[in-house]
Design a protein around this motif. Structure first.
Motif, PDB file in Angstrom:
ATOM      1  N   GLY A   1     -17.082 -19.822 -33.956  1.00 46.16           N
ATOM      2  CA  GLY A   1     -18.519 -20.047 -35.442  1.00 46.16           C
ATOM      3  C   GLY A   1     -19.318 -21.481 -35.755  1.00 46.16           C
ATOM      4  N   LEU A   2     -19.589 -22.045 -34.467  1.00 50.45           N
ATOM      5  CA  LEU A   2     -20.847 -23.312 -34.061  1.00 50.45           C
ATOM      6  C   LEU A   2     -22.239 -21.952 -33.901  1.00 50.45           C
ATOM      7  N   VAL A   3     -21.991 -21.011 -34.369  1.00 46.07           N
ATOM      8  CA  VAL A   3     -23.298 -19.960 -33.052  1.00 46.07           C
ATOM      9  C   VAL A   3     -23.706 -19.313 -35.030  1.00 46.07           C
ATOM     10  N   ALA A   4     -23.082 -19.365 -36.439  1.00 45.91           N
ATOM     11  CA  ALA A   4     -22.763 -18.445 -37.161  1.00 45.91           C
ATOM     12  C   ALA A   4     -23.251 -19.959 -38.229  1.00 45.91           C
ATOM     13  N   ASN A   5     -22.473 -20.741 -37.587  1.00 51.80           N
ATOM     14  CA  ASN A   5     -23.189 -22.233 -38.386  1.00 51.80           C
ATOM     15  C   ASN A   5     -24.891 -22.520 -38.470  1.00 51.80           C
ATOM     16  N   ALA A   6     -25.067 -22.408 -36.863  1.00 53.53           N
ATOM     17  CA  ALA A   6     -26.828 -21.985 -36.665  1.00 53.53           C
ATOM     18  C   ALA A   6     -27.332 -21.516 -37.434  1.00 53.53           C
TER      19      ALA A   6
ATOM     20  N   ALA B   1     -32.212 -22.344 -30.507  1.00 58.50           N
ATOM     21  CA  ALA B   1     -31.394 -21.025 -29.905  1.00 58.50           C
ATOM     22  C   ALA B   1     -31.552 -20.837 -28.318  1.00 58.50           C
ATOM     23  N   MET B   2     -32.252 -21.599 -27.319  1.00 56.66           N
ATOM     24  CA  MET B   2     -31.519 -21.896 -26.210  1.00 56.66           C
ATOM     25  C   MET B   2     -30.093 -22.330 -26.532  1.00 56.66           C
ATOM     26  N   GLY B   3     -29.784 -23.581 -26.987  1.00 57.33           N
ATOM     27  CA  GLY B   3     -28.329 -24.076 -26.948  1.00 57.33           C
ATOM     28  C   GLY B   3     -27.401 -23.492 -27.301  1.00 57.33           C
TER      29      GLY B   3
ATOM     30  N   VAL C   1     -23.953 -21.062 -25.565  1.00 56.24           N
ATOM     31  CA  VAL C   1     -23.000 -21.523 -26.272  1.00 56.24           C
ATOM     32  C   VAL C   1     -21.968 -20.060 -26.549  1.00 56.24           C
ATOM     33  N   THR C   2     -23.594 -18.750 -26.245  1.00 59.80           N
ATOM     34  CA  THR C   2     -23.302 -18.127 -26.286  1.00 59.80           C
ATOM     35  C   THR C   2     -22.085 -17.615 -24.997  1.00 59.80           C
ATOM     36  N   MET C   3     -23.254 -17.563 -24.231  1.00 59.44           N
ATOM     37  CA  MET C   3     -22.510 -17.475 -22.941  1.00 59.44           C
ATOM     38  C   MET C   3     -21.917 -17.986 -21.767  1.00 59.44           C
TER      39      MET C   3
END
Length: 185
Positions: A60-65, A81-83, A87-89
């Motif tokens: 959800g955080l990645v999708a919001n970004a 992008a790095m953050g 988070v994904t990794m």
């Protein structure tokens, strides 16, 4: 949340007197947020172990970004992008390597664990902290409302105190410095 933010920004520019919650775009954003924060996690928890399902919240955080870049025309810097990548990794690592084989606990075992002094102390401190924060928030709102009335201005409508993303001057209160320094001389 991105749709709600967009509706908030459009509302400020177009119709500041109308309540924000009546805006269809804001309502759609709220419904999407409520659905996405209840249905998928419930389904995931019923099919997957907690240590695999919990990192999925980071999606959800990645999708919001990502969606904020396209819906709100916000910038997506290299650090963003790095953050997002980190988070994904991190979520993938927790899901892959966080497996702990434990047998399911019975109700009696869970109740015994909840009665342990360490848990009772933790939960008591946690509940007390939440209560203190709620009381502090209510007190801060009352203090801000009294200060606004004394200054002759009202608290802005539809903007929670200290709201994230609110432009300066609208629902924004400057924090006092932690250390006061006297002028040199």
């Amino acid at each position: 949340m991105t749709l709600q933010k967009r509706a908030h920004m459009q509302h400020e520019a177009a119709s500041p007197g109308r309540p924000l919650w009546k805006d269809r775009q804001w309502q759609l954003g709220l419904l999407l947020y409520l659905f996405s924060s209840t249905a998928p996690p419930t389904i995931a928890l019923s099919m997957l172990p907690v240590f695999v399902a919990a990192p999925l919240a980071a999606v959800g955080l990645v999708a919001n970004a990502v969606f904020a870049r396209y819906i709100l025309d916000s910038t997506f810097a290299r650090t963003d992008a790095m953050g997002t990548f980190l988070v994904t990794m991190g979520s993938c690592c927790v899901a892959l390597f966080g497996a702990i084989d434990e047998p399911p606990l019975s109700l009696g075992q869970l109740l015994r664990l909840y009665k342990r002094p360490a848990y009772v102390l933790f939960f008591s401190v946690y509940a007390l902290l939440v209560a203190v924060l709620i009381v502090a928030e209510v007190g801060w709102r009352r203090r801000y409302a009294r200060a606004s009335e004394a200054a002759g201005s009202a608290m802005p409508p539809n903007v929670p105190l200290g709201s994230v993303g609110a432009p300066r001057g609208v629902g924004h209160v400057e924090a006092e410095p932690l250390l006061r320094t006297s002028p040199a001389g």
